[in-house]
Design a protein around this motif. Structure first.
Motif, short mmCIF file in Angstrom:
data_model
loop_
_atom_site.label_atom_id
_atom_site.label_comp_id
_atom_site.label_asym_id
_atom_site.label_seq_id
_atom_site.Cartn_x
_atom_site.Cartn_y
_atom_site.Cartn_z
N GLY A 22 1.10 -0.89 -0.02
CA GLY A 22 0.10 -0.10 0.17
C GLY A 22 0.40 1.04 -0.43
O GLY A 22 0.79 2.04 -0.87
N PHE A 23 1.82 1.25 0.73
CA PHE A 23 2.47 2.20 0.24
C PHE A 23 3.45 2.35 -0.48
O PHE A 23 3.41 4.03 -1.18
N ILE A 24 3.80 1.34 -1.15
CA ILE A 24 4.07 1.58 -2.47
C ILE A 24 3.75 1.72 -3.27
O ILE A 24 3.59 3.04 -3.96
N ALA A 25 2.16 1.45 -3.31
CA ALA A 25 1.23 1.87 -4.43
C ALA A 25 0.26 3.43 -4.02
O ALA A 25 -0.16 3.64 -5.26
N GLY A 48 -2.61 -1.96 -5.31
CA GLY A 48 -0.55 -1.86 -5.57
C GLY A 48 -0.74 -3.53 -5.18
O GLY A 48 -0.77 -4.33 -6.51
N LEU A 49 -1.75 -4.42 -4.84
CA LEU A 49 -2.06 -6.15 -5.03
C LEU A 49 -2.88 -6.40 -6.59
O LEU A 49 -2.26 -7.47 -6.97
N ILE A 52 0.60 -5.82 -8.64
CA ILE A 52 1.55 -6.28 -9.02
C ILE A 52 1.21 -8.06 -9.10
O ILE A 52 1.77 -8.84 -9.99
N THR A 53 -0.18 -8.22 -8.96
CA THR A 53 -0.33 -9.76 -9.68
C THR A 53 -0.38 -9.43 -10.96
O THR A 53 0.00 -10.46 -11.85
N TYR A 54 -0.32 -8.48 -11.23
CA TYR A 54 -0.97 -7.80 -13.64
C TYR A 54 0.52 -7.85 -13.73
O TYR A 54 1.36 -9.27 -14.74
N PHE A 55 1.25 -7.58 -13.09
CA PHE A 55 3.30 -7.11 -13.65
C PHE A 55 3.62 -9.22 -13.38
O PHE A 55 3.94 -9.02 -13.91
N SER A 56 2.94 -9.56 -12.10
CA SER A 56 3.48 -10.39 -12.52
C SER A 56 2.99 -12.09 -13.55
O SER A 56 3.82 -12.48 -13.71
N TRP A 57 0.99 -12.14 -14.00
CA TRP A 57 0.72 -12.24 -14.62
C TRP A 57 1.71 -11.91 -15.61
O TRP A 57 2.26 -13.56 -16.63
N MET A 58 1.70 -10.85 -16.31
CA MET A 58 2.51 -10.40 -17.37
C MET A 58 3.95 -11.09 -17.57
O MET A 58 4.80 -11.87 -19.05
N ILE A 59 4.65 -11.37 -16.52
CA ILE A 59 6.39 -11.42 -16.47
C ILE A 59 6.30 -13.17 -16.57
O ILE A 59 7.09 -13.62 -17.44
N SER A 60 5.23 -13.79 -15.74
CA SER A 60 5.65 -14.95 -16.08
C SER A 60 4.83 -15.55 -17.45
O SER A 60 5.37 -16.90 -17.06
N THR A 77 6.36 -1.43 -10.03
CA THR A 77 5.55 -1.07 -9.61
C THR A 77 5.79 0.52 -8.60
O THR A 77 5.69 1.14 -8.28
N GLY A 78 7.51 -1.00 -8.01
CA GLY A 78 7.77 1.15 -6.96
C GLY A 78 8.81 1.83 -8.44
O GLY A 78 8.58 2.70 -7.94
N ILE A 79 9.05 1.60 -9.37
CA ILE A 79 9.86 2.61 -9.79
C ILE A 79 8.68 3.22 -10.79
O ILE A 79 8.80 4.72 -11.07
N ILE A 80 7.48 2.76 -11.03
CA ILE A 80 6.19 3.53 -11.34
C ILE A 80 5.93 4.83 -10.48
O ILE A 80 5.63 5.86 -10.81
N SER A 81 5.31 4.28 -9.03
CA SER A 81 5.25 5.14 -8.20
C SER A 81 6.60 6.14 -7.83
O SER A 81 5.96 7.39 -7.63
N LEU A 82 7.71 5.57 -8.02
CA LEU A 82 8.79 6.90 -7.60
C LEU A 82 9.04 7.73 -8.81
O LEU A 82 8.94 8.93 -8.12
#
Length: 92
Positions: A22-25, A48-49, A52-60, A77-82
């Protein structure tokens, strides 16, 4: 004590991980919903969930599902937030 089920330590770890997500997002949810009273804090954990779930699925799909793909999606997700945090000047 039984060997199955969740103990208090497992629950605390899940709570801590969800708080970190939640803090990262938070910058992403603030950017998406700046007009909410809490500036998007209430939806930062679900967003955030979801990310992270979507990016994990795309990477997998590309490299297979593993612990590494989940960590890579967390970093993404952290890079996008930053980047949103750096570009946004009036962040609370």
């Amino acid at each position: 004590m039984n060997s199955y089920g969740l103990n208090l330590f497992d629950i605390a770890i899940w709570w801590l991980v969800l708080e970190i997500i939640g803090f990262i997002a938070l910058p992403i949810s603030y950017y998406i919903c700046p007009n909410l009273k809490d500036s998007g804090y209430s939806i930062s954990k679900p967003i955030g969930l979801l990310l992270i779930t979507y990016f994990s699925w795309m990477i997998s799909v590309l490299i297979g599902y593993s612990y590494f793909s989940v960590l890579l999606s967390l970093v993404l997700t952290g890079i996008i937030s930053l980047s949103i945090y750096i570009k946004k000047e009036e962040f609370p």
